[in-house]
Design a protein around this motif. Structure first.
Motif, PDB file in Angstrom:
ATOM      1  N   THR A  26       0.836  -1.205   0.000  1.00 54.41           N
ATOM      2  CA  THR A  26       0.000   0.000   0.000  1.00 54.41           C
ATOM      3  C   THR A  26       0.871   1.255   0.000  1.00 54.41           C
ATOM      4  O   THR A  26       0.546   2.246  -0.661  1.00 54.41           O
ATOM      5  CB  THR A  26      -0.951  -0.009   1.216  1.00 54.41           C
ATOM      6  OG1 THR A  26      -1.782  -1.171   1.142  1.00 54.41           O
ATOM      7  CG2 THR A  26      -1.842   1.220   1.222  1.00 54.41           C
ATOM      8  N   ASP A  29      -7.295  -3.889  -3.893  1.00 52.24           N
ATOM      9  CA  ASP A  29      -6.705  -4.818  -2.927  1.00 52.24           C
ATOM     10  C   ASP A  29      -7.599  -6.053  -2.921  1.00 52.24           C
ATOM     11  O   ASP A  29      -8.711  -6.022  -2.394  1.00 52.24           O
ATOM     12  CB  ASP A  29      -6.637  -4.181  -1.534  1.00 52.24           C
ATOM     13  CG  ASP A  29      -5.972  -5.110  -0.516  1.00 52.24           C
ATOM     14  OD1 ASP A  29      -5.959  -6.335  -0.738  1.00 52.24           O
ATOM     15  OD2 ASP A  29      -5.476  -4.597   0.510  1.00 52.24           O
ATOM     16  N   GLU A  38      -2.998  -4.909  -5.349  1.00 49.22           N
ATOM     17  CA  GLU A  38      -2.432  -5.622  -4.214  1.00 49.22           C
ATOM     18  C   GLU A  38      -3.077  -7.004  -4.131  1.00 49.22           C
ATOM     19  O   GLU A  38      -4.234  -7.168  -4.467  1.00 49.22           O
ATOM     20  CB  GLU A  38      -2.672  -4.838  -2.916  1.00 49.22           C
ATOM     21  CG  GLU A  38      -2.079  -3.421  -2.979  1.00 49.22           C
ATOM     22  CD  GLU A  38      -2.233  -2.671  -1.664  1.00 49.22           C
ATOM     23  OE1 GLU A  38      -2.004  -3.275  -0.608  1.00 49.22           O
ATOM     24  OE2 GLU A  38      -2.582  -1.471  -1.711  1.00 49.22           O
TER      25      GLU A  38
HETATM   26 MG   LIG Z   1      -1.996  -3.074   1.995  1.00 49.37          MG
END
Ligand SMILES: [Mg+2]
Ligand SMILES: Nc1ncnc2c1ncn2[C@@H]1O[C@H](COP(=O)(O)OP(=O)(O)O)[C@@H](O)[C@H]1O
Length: 149
Positions: free
Chosen positions: A39, A79, A106
């Motif tokens: 992140t 994510d 991610e």
């Molecule tokens: Mg993360």
């Protein structure tokens, strides 16, 4: 290519290089365990693309989007940690989000992985004694842009 990331400034410098070369259709696949720095790197890429605000982690929403003029090109920050099956990526409409946009992903494996795409820049982040290390593998489209091998 291996890039040492001893501190946040090093992560930001790598992010700036990625942002400068990023094109619509690309995926920056950010792998590595919890706390590896995915992140952090993604936030720096969003900022290097021009975004001035806070960049939320998409860990709850799964997908955050950014559009010009706040950023240089349409961007998806995803994510996929919470996906239980790669088929869920289709169900949330990932293809529609990605249309005309670049994506920072991610936990890419949870969405089935993207390394087969020529526009994928694969980055595996690992912890080291001091900071982090990035193992960078460029897809075919990135080779013509230079400095990714
Ligand atoms: Mg993360
Ligand atoms: N290059 C770096 N050097 C030192 N610490 C870092 C670096 N990149 C990230 N961190 C730190 O590691 C922690 C986890 O980062 P984060 O980006 O949230 O990880 P992830 O998204 O992979 O779970 C944060 O406290 C962050 O400040």
């Amino acid at each position: 290519m291996i890039v040492d990331l001893p501190d946040h400034a090093a992560s930001a410098a790598l992010a700036a290089r990625i942002a400068a070369d990023l094109r619509a259709g690309d995926v920056v696949a950010l792998s590595g365990g919890l706390g590896a720095g995915k992140t952090t790197l993604a936030r720096s890429i969003v900022a290097a693309l021009g975004y001035q605000g806070e960049v939320p982690s998409p860990s709850f929403a799964i997908i955050e989007t950014y559009d010009p003029p706040a950023v240089r090109l349409p961007l998806v920050h995803a994510d996929f940690y919470r996906l239980e099956d790669p088929a869920e990526a289709d169900e949330i409409g990932l293809d529609d989000y990605r249309f005309g946009a670049a994506m920072l992903a991610e936990w890419p494996d949870h969405a089935g992985g993207f390394t087969h795409e020529p526009g994928c820049l694969s980055i595996v982040l690992e912890s080291t004694e001091n900071g982090r290390r990035a193992i960078v593998t460029p897809g075919r489209d990135w080779l013509e842009r230079g400095s990714w091998t």
